[in-house]
Scaffold this motif. Structure first.
Motif, mmCIF file in Angstrom:
data_model
loop_
_atom_site.group_PDB
_atom_site.id
_atom_site.type_symbol
_atom_site.label_atom_id
_atom_site.label_comp_id
_atom_site.label_asym_id
_atom_site.label_seq_id
_atom_site.Cartn_x
_atom_site.Cartn_y
_atom_site.Cartn_z
ATOM 1 N N GLY A 58 0.754 -1.311 -0.144
ATOM 2 C CA GLY A 58 0.078 0.007 -0.027
ATOM 3 C C GLY A 58 0.775 1.228 -0.043
ATOM 4 O O GLY A 58 0.378 2.300 0.527
ATOM 5 N N PHE A 59 1.867 1.205 -0.716
ATOM 6 C CA PHE A 59 2.954 2.514 -0.598
ATOM 7 C C PHE A 59 3.050 2.712 -2.081
ATOM 8 O O PHE A 59 2.841 2.054 -3.096
ATOM 9 C CB PHE A 59 4.183 2.253 0.161
ATOM 10 C CG PHE A 59 4.966 1.088 -0.530
ATOM 11 C CD1 PHE A 59 6.105 1.560 -1.395
ATOM 12 C CD2 PHE A 59 4.877 -0.206 0.128
ATOM 13 C CE1 PHE A 59 6.736 0.491 -2.005
ATOM 14 C CE2 PHE A 59 5.701 -1.089 -0.788
ATOM 15 C CZ PHE A 59 6.679 -0.927 -1.385
ATOM 16 N N GLY A 60 3.728 3.887 -2.375
ATOM 17 C CA GLY A 60 3.879 4.291 -3.806
ATOM 18 C C GLY A 60 2.793 5.145 -4.372
ATOM 19 O O GLY A 60 1.819 5.279 -3.687
ATOM 20 N N PRO A 61 3.176 5.499 -5.641
ATOM 21 C CA PRO A 61 1.930 6.011 -6.101
ATOM 22 C C PRO A 61 0.834 5.096 -6.165
ATOM 23 O O PRO A 61 0.519 4.060 -6.414
ATOM 24 C CB PRO A 61 2.634 6.191 -7.700
ATOM 25 C CG PRO A 61 4.084 5.767 -7.379
ATOM 26 C CD PRO A 61 4.156 5.028 -6.245
ATOM 27 N N ASN A 62 -0.079 6.196 -5.828
ATOM 28 C CA ASN A 62 -1.706 5.455 -5.451
ATOM 29 C C ASN A 62 -1.715 4.094 -4.627
ATOM 30 O O ASN A 62 -2.766 3.352 -4.793
ATOM 31 C CB ASN A 62 -2.285 4.951 -7.041
ATOM 32 C CG ASN A 62 -2.262 6.157 -7.929
ATOM 33 O OD1 ASN A 62 -2.783 7.189 -7.622
ATOM 34 N ND2 ASN A 62 -2.037 6.009 -9.278
ATOM 35 N N GLY A 63 -0.639 4.019 -3.916
ATOM 36 C CA GLY A 63 -0.798 2.740 -2.819
ATOM 37 C C GLY A 63 -0.773 1.583 -3.524
ATOM 38 O O GLY A 63 -0.965 0.829 -2.817
ATOM 39 N N GLY A 64 -0.324 1.510 -4.755
ATOM 40 C CA GLY A 64 -0.268 0.170 -5.429
ATOM 41 C C GLY A 64 0.981 -0.554 -5.537
ATOM 42 O O GLY A 64 1.140 -1.543 -6.504
ATOM 43 N N MET A 65 1.869 -0.277 -4.528
ATOM 44 C CA MET A 65 3.088 -1.402 -4.669
ATOM 45 C C MET A 65 3.094 -2.113 -3.379
ATOM 46 O O MET A 65 2.625 -1.627 -2.056
ATOM 47 C CB MET A 65 4.316 -0.153 -4.668
ATOM 48 C CG MET A 65 4.564 0.569 -5.688
ATOM 49 S SD MET A 65 6.075 1.824 -5.620
ATOM 50 C CE MET A 65 6.541 1.747 -7.253
ATOM 51 N N GLY A 66 3.805 -3.361 -3.455
ATOM 52 C CA GLY A 66 4.257 -3.862 -2.374
ATOM 53 C C GLY A 66 5.309 -4.712 -2.420
ATOM 54 O O GLY A 66 6.017 -5.121 -3.216
ATOM 55 N N LEU A 67 6.165 -5.020 -1.347
ATOM 56 C CA LEU A 67 7.253 -5.883 -1.090
ATOM 57 C C LEU A 67 7.124 -6.891 -0.046
ATOM 58 O O LEU A 67 6.778 -6.459 1.047
ATOM 59 C CB LEU A 67 8.431 -4.903 -0.578
ATOM 60 C CG LEU A 67 9.776 -5.274 -0.220
ATOM 61 C CD1 LEU A 67 10.258 -6.226 -1.723
ATOM 62 C CD2 LEU A 67 10.748 -4.552 0.458
ATOM 63 N N THR A 68 7.463 -7.933 -0.600
ATOM 64 C CA THR A 68 7.376 -9.200 0.376
ATOM 65 C C THR A 68 8.540 -9.971 0.382
ATOM 66 O O THR A 68 9.132 -10.297 -0.804
ATOM 67 C CB THR A 68 6.415 -10.469 -0.297
ATOM 68 O OG1 THR A 68 4.811 -9.701 -0.456
ATOM 69 C CG2 THR A 68 6.111 -11.545 0.683
ATOM 70 N N ILE A 69 9.049 -10.299 1.730
ATOM 71 C CA ILE A 69 10.309 -11.206 1.810
ATOM 72 C C ILE A 69 9.963 -12.207 2.511
ATOM 73 O O ILE A 69 9.069 -12.366 3.443
ATOM 74 C CB ILE A 69 11.244 -10.287 2.765
ATOM 75 C CG1 ILE A 69 11.639 -9.102 2.095
ATOM 76 C CG2 ILE A 69 12.466 -10.987 3.106
ATOM 77 C CD1 ILE A 69 12.682 -7.978 2.932
ATOM 78 N N TRP A 70 10.376 -13.374 1.805
ATOM 79 C CA TRP A 70 9.565 -14.819 2.297
ATOM 80 C C TRP A 70 10.581 -15.826 2.305
ATOM 81 O O TRP A 70 12.072 -15.598 1.969
ATOM 82 C CB TRP A 70 8.681 -15.330 1.327
ATOM 83 C CG TRP A 70 8.812 -15.394 -0.169
ATOM 84 C CD1 TRP A 70 8.844 -14.396 -1.071
ATOM 85 C CD2 TRP A 70 9.889 -16.337 -0.536
ATOM 86 N NE1 TRP A 70 9.380 -14.632 -2.270
ATOM 87 C CE2 TRP A 70 9.954 -15.957 -2.215
ATOM 88 C CE3 TRP A 70 10.049 -17.519 -0.525
ATOM 89 C CZ2 TRP A 70 10.721 -16.744 -3.085
ATOM 90 C CZ3 TRP A 70 11.100 -18.211 -1.224
ATOM 91 C CH2 TRP A 70 11.173 -17.828 -2.574
ATOM 92 N N GLY A 71 10.310 -16.751 3.180
ATOM 93 C CA GLY A 71 11.278 -17.805 3.498
ATOM 94 C C GLY A 71 10.545 -19.154 3.474
ATOM 95 O O GLY A 71 9.466 -19.105 4.011
ATOM 96 N N LYS A 72 10.942 -20.377 2.921
ATOM 97 C CA LYS A 72 10.365 -21.571 2.867
ATOM 98 C C LYS A 72 11.358 -22.606 3.312
ATOM 99 O O LYS A 72 12.415 -22.552 3.225
ATOM 100 C CB LYS A 72 9.959 -21.840 1.538
ATOM 101 C CG LYS A 72 8.776 -21.064 0.710
ATOM 102 C CD LYS A 72 8.431 -21.619 -0.427
ATOM 103 C CE LYS A 72 7.439 -20.764 -0.974
ATOM 104 N NZ LYS A 72 6.544 -21.444 -1.885
ATOM 105 N N ASN A 73 10.609 -23.588 4.057
ATOM 106 C CA ASN A 73 11.550 -24.783 4.806
ATOM 107 C C ASN A 73 12.617 -23.880 5.811
ATOM 108 O O ASN A 73 13.634 -24.264 5.558
ATOM 109 C CB ASN A 73 12.049 -25.684 3.699
ATOM 110 C CG ASN A 73 12.817 -26.872 4.332
ATOM 111 O OD1 ASN A 73 12.265 -27.093 5.524
ATOM 112 N ND2 ASN A 73 13.566 -27.668 3.691
#
Length: 110
Positions: A58-73
């Protein structure tokens, strides 16, 4: 499978975190030892797998950006994901699941 998460506002954006735990039971792909003599070698043991992610959205122009940091196993469990029994040829093979894996995903709505 168990999953849980938290989310909260950070200014106009949202920060969320999620953990998931999955516990598949033991399995045998080829349980008939007459046609698959290596079925025990290809057995998948029960295992607990832990995954997690942190997302800022919900950041950036028009709130249309997202950043996900993930880990599996996250516990780096070594496990059999699949197997093939070539009993007539005298051998079997196993395919292991992915090791601990990390990544990031950046998305933009437009």
């Amino acid at each position: 499978a168990l999953a849980g998460g938290l989310a909260g506002p950070v200014g106009d954006a949202t920060l969320s975190a999620r953990l998931a735990y999955n516990y598949p039971s033991q399995f045998e792909v080829f349980p008939d030892t007459l046609t698959a003599p290596f079925s025990k070698e290809g057995r998948g043991d029960a295992r607990g797998l832990l995954d997690g992610q942190i997302r800022f959205s919900g950041f950036g122009p028009n709130g249309g950006m997202g950043l996900t940091i993930w880990g599996k196993n996250l516990t780096d469990k070594k496990y059999v994901a699949r197997s093939v029994d070539f009993g007539a040829l005298g051998f079997a093979t196993v395919i292991y699941g992915d090791p601990r894996t990390f990544g990031a995903t950046f998305d933009v709505e437009f």
